[in-house]
Write a protein that holds these residues in place. Structure first.
Motif, mmCIF file in Angstrom:
data_model
loop_
_atom_site.group_PDB
_atom_site.id
_atom_site.type_symbol
_atom_site.label_atom_id
_atom_site.label_comp_id
_atom_site.label_asym_id
_atom_site.label_seq_id
_atom_site.Cartn_x
_atom_site.Cartn_y
_atom_site.Cartn_z
ATOM 1 N N UNK A 71 -7.387 -5.067 10.556
ATOM 2 C CA UNK A 71 -7.083 -6.454 10.922
ATOM 3 C C UNK A 71 -6.243 -7.077 9.808
ATOM 4 N N UNK A 72 -5.604 -8.190 10.124
ATOM 5 C CA UNK A 72 -4.801 -8.904 9.126
ATOM 6 C C UNK A 72 -5.667 -9.265 7.921
ATOM 7 N N UNK A 106 -7.048 -8.670 2.356
ATOM 8 C CA UNK A 106 -8.099 -8.595 1.328
ATOM 9 C C UNK A 106 -7.869 -7.404 0.404
ATOM 10 N N UNK A 107 -7.541 -6.267 1.008
ATOM 11 C CA UNK A 107 -7.275 -5.062 0.205
ATOM 12 C C UNK A 107 -6.117 -5.324 -0.761
ATOM 13 N N UNK A 108 -5.060 -5.919 -0.261
ATOM 14 C CA UNK A 108 -3.865 -6.167 -1.079
ATOM 15 C C UNK A 108 -4.172 -7.148 -2.215
ATOM 16 N N UNK A 109 -4.935 -8.174 -1.870
ATOM 17 C CA UNK A 109 -5.265 -9.191 -2.869
ATOM 18 C C UNK A 109 -6.114 -8.588 -3.995
ATOM 19 N N UNK A 110 -7.061 -7.721 -3.638
ATOM 20 C CA UNK A 110 -7.923 -7.127 -4.663
ATOM 21 C C UNK A 110 -7.173 -6.108 -5.509
ATOM 22 N N UNK A 157 3.983 -6.092 0.575
ATOM 23 C CA UNK A 157 2.967 -5.045 0.791
ATOM 24 C C UNK A 157 2.331 -5.211 2.172
ATOM 25 N N UNK A 158 2.027 -6.442 2.522
ATOM 26 C CA UNK A 158 1.410 -6.671 3.836
ATOM 27 C C UNK A 158 2.386 -6.327 4.967
ATOM 28 N N UNK A 159 3.619 -6.774 4.817
ATOM 29 C CA UNK A 159 4.635 -6.545 5.860
ATOM 30 C C UNK A 159 4.839 -5.047 6.116
ATOM 31 N N UNK A 160 4.842 -4.260 5.051
ATOM 32 C CA UNK A 160 5.049 -2.809 5.206
ATOM 33 C C UNK A 160 3.773 -2.136 5.740
ATOM 34 N N UNK A 177 -6.148 2.056 -2.966
ATOM 35 C CA UNK A 177 -6.845 3.087 -2.181
ATOM 36 C C UNK A 177 -8.363 2.867 -2.057
ATOM 37 N N UNK A 178 -9.067 2.527 -3.150
ATOM 38 C CA UNK A 178 -10.519 2.326 -3.005
ATOM 39 C C UNK A 178 -10.843 1.236 -1.975
ATOM 40 N N UNK A 179 -10.027 0.213 -1.915
ATOM 41 C CA UNK A 179 -10.278 -0.864 -0.951
ATOM 42 C C UNK A 179 -9.967 -0.411 0.473
ATOM 43 N N UNK A 180 -8.881 0.341 0.611
ATOM 44 C CA UNK A 180 -8.552 0.876 1.937
ATOM 45 C C UNK A 180 -9.650 1.824 2.413
ATOM 46 N N UNK A 181 -10.162 2.594 1.455
ATOM 47 C CA UNK A 181 -11.157 3.603 1.806
ATOM 48 C C UNK A 181 -12.503 2.975 2.166
#
Ligand code: PLP
Length: 497
Positions: free
Chosen positions: A68-69, A74-78, A56-59, A119-123
């Motif tokens: 930022x990394x 953090x978004x992916x982990x949550x 997910x991070x790589x893509x 999405x909520x974390x990205x947003x």
């Protein structure tokens, strides 16, 4: 390098990834698209040992370049944590000679969780990055699965409110119960007197209404979207195609570089567009099979080059695909027109004015990666039944539409490529259709009594998403007419009309 996003209808507008996620829809009504599709910067050999979260991070880092990394990780982990009932997040299962990519192991047991859990974390991260101080109001139209998945994702997320419109009578009893029992102080659910297309175009109209936006701004609110028009939903969906290919390679089901076919049960064209983006990134995909139910507007489009929504809207056993206006097709039109915003805008205008548009022969040629197919209600039910009898595997009607389209393609064409079928919902979400497909005797039984019956037949555990709603309290009873959507939104937000 910073990847920017453009509107499909206006070449001069460009924004960062986080701005595109915040806005949802471009001001001109177009959809945000990346200026180009980045190439995977790592080999499948290296990817095959990686976890879902790592892939997910790589893509995503290649698309969301202004994060930022740390922010992205953090978004992916949550998002991809114990909410999913398997560490694999998106397991591959071999059924007969096809591979099913099961995307229903998240909180609401449909594939919408794959993107709506992040999405909520990205947003909220995007809001912080862009110094947004207003409260974000997520406005969503749902054909059944998005609404619940979005509410589950946004429930009690500070700085957000979510309002969901679903077509009354147009979703399954489990889907409806899931939504009207939704907890959270920031959630609202409205049963709309209309079908999904009414809900979707109504929501789009609210997004485009400048006066309404000003009214909202005065009260400290701004809109955003959790529908698949949001690029923050599309990109996370690219991940599982990369992941699936890497896992097929890891388990030696394919050799490096071997091309596979992918069949996607399609409604709004978001999931299959993500597969197309994955192909463009370099995942060895040969054909993309677009599977429709009896609302086969996309099948006709791929066959003729004419998109024509002027037809009867049919309620089927795969309600999440009961759609005549597939929003994300606009992004494909833009791609096959050679990123011609004017051409795209013209097609979309014709669609709005007349309900129909035709693409040029050059554009049709660029569609050769796609093949349309569809399944009737009878064929869908038969597919569920035949598969169960042959293998013991029980699939939901959406997946069955795809499985049928995949099977008939294989029978008709001389194509030996391995077949990946995207499995978009748990059969527990569509109990009545699934069980009566297997045996007519279930027709008269109560939907919720079928939970135990399906458990006995399939041997798969009853998902929490289903057991928890059986006796849950109904919290939302609001209904409204199509013409009253704006009033309803203002009322929910406590804004004087
Ligand atoms: C939303 C949905 C689909 C259709 O996906 P699109 O991205 O809208 O094409 C298919 N199956 C299920 C179960 C869904 O929830």
């Amino acid at each position: 390098m910073n990847l920017l996003y453009k509107s499909t209808r206006n070449a001069s507008l460009s924004v960062t990834a986080s701005e595109a996620i915040l806005k949802g829809l471009a001001e001109d009504g177009g959809l945000f698209v990346p200026e180009f599709i980045p190439q995977l910067d790592i080999s499948m050999e290296e990817l095959k040992e990686k976890s879902y979260q790592e892939i997910a991070y790589i893509v995503m880092k290649q698309f969301f370049t202004d994060f930022t990394e740390e922010e992205l990780k953090d978004c992916i982990k949550s998002a991809y944590d114990e909410k999913f009932d398997t560490e694999e997040i998106a397991p591959l299962v071999k059924i007969g000679d096809t591979y099913h990519l099961e995307l229903f192991h998240g909180a609401t047991i449909a594939f919408k969780d794959m993107a709506l859990s992040i999405l909520p974390h990205l947003l909220t991260t995007s809001a912080k990055k862009n110094h947004v101080t207003k409260e974000i109001v997520i406005l969503t139209a749902t054909s059944g699965d998005t609404g619940k998945a979005a509410m589950a994702g946004f429930q009690d997320v500070p700085g957000t409110k979510i309002i969901v419109f679903y077509p009354k009578g147009g979703v399954s009893p489990v889907q409806e119960r899931q939504m009207v029992t939704q907890k959270g102080n920031n959630t609202a659910v409205v049963a709309l007197h209309g079908n999904f297309d009414h809900a979707q175009s109504g929501v789009k109209a609210l997004f485009e209404d400048r006066q309404l936006q000003e009214k909202l701004a005065q009260s400290g609110y701004q809109f955003s979207s959790a529908n698949s028009i949001n690029i923050g939903r599309l990109i996370p969906q690219v991940v599982y195609y990369v992941y699936a290919y890497a896992k097929l390679l890891k388990h030696q089901q394919i050799t490096a570089g071997e091309k596979i076919n992918v069949t996607v049960p399609t409604g709004n064209f978001g999931n299959i567009l993500a597969a197309y983006y994955a192909k463009e990134m370099g995942v060895p995909i040969k054909k993309l099979l677009c599977a429709s139910n009896e609302n086969k507007v996309l099948y006709d489009f791929f066959e003729t080059g004419t998109y024509d929504k002027n037809r009867e809207f049919i309620l089927t056993s795969s309600p999440s695909m009961d759609i005549l206006v597939s929003s994300n097709l606009e992004r494909l039109i833009y791609a096959i027109s050679g990123q011609d915003a004017q051409m795209t805008a013209k097609c979309m205008d014709q669609l709005k004015q007349k309900g129909v548009y035709e693409i040029t022969p050059e554009m049709r040629e660029r569609l050769s990666d796609f093949i349309g197919g569809y399944a009737t209600e009878y064929e869908t039910a038969k597919m569920i039944c035949d598969t169960y009898r042959a293998t013991g595997y029980v699939m939901d009607p959406h997946t069955a539409v795809a499985a049928y389209v995949c099977k008939s393609y294989q029978e008709k064409r001389d194509d030996l490529a391995k077949e990946l079928v995207v499995s978009t919902a748990s059969p527990y979400k569509f109990l009545k259709s699934v069980m009566t497909a297997i045996d007519e005797k279930y027709q008269t039984m109560d939907e919720f009594d079928l939970i135990e019956e399906l458990h006995k037949k399939s041997g798969t555990p009853v998902p929490m998403a289903v057991s928890e709603i059986k006796n849950a309290k109904i919290r939302h009873r609001r209904e409204c007419d199509v013409k009253d959507m704006e009033k309803t939104v203002l009322d929910i937000l406590g804004i004087e009309v």
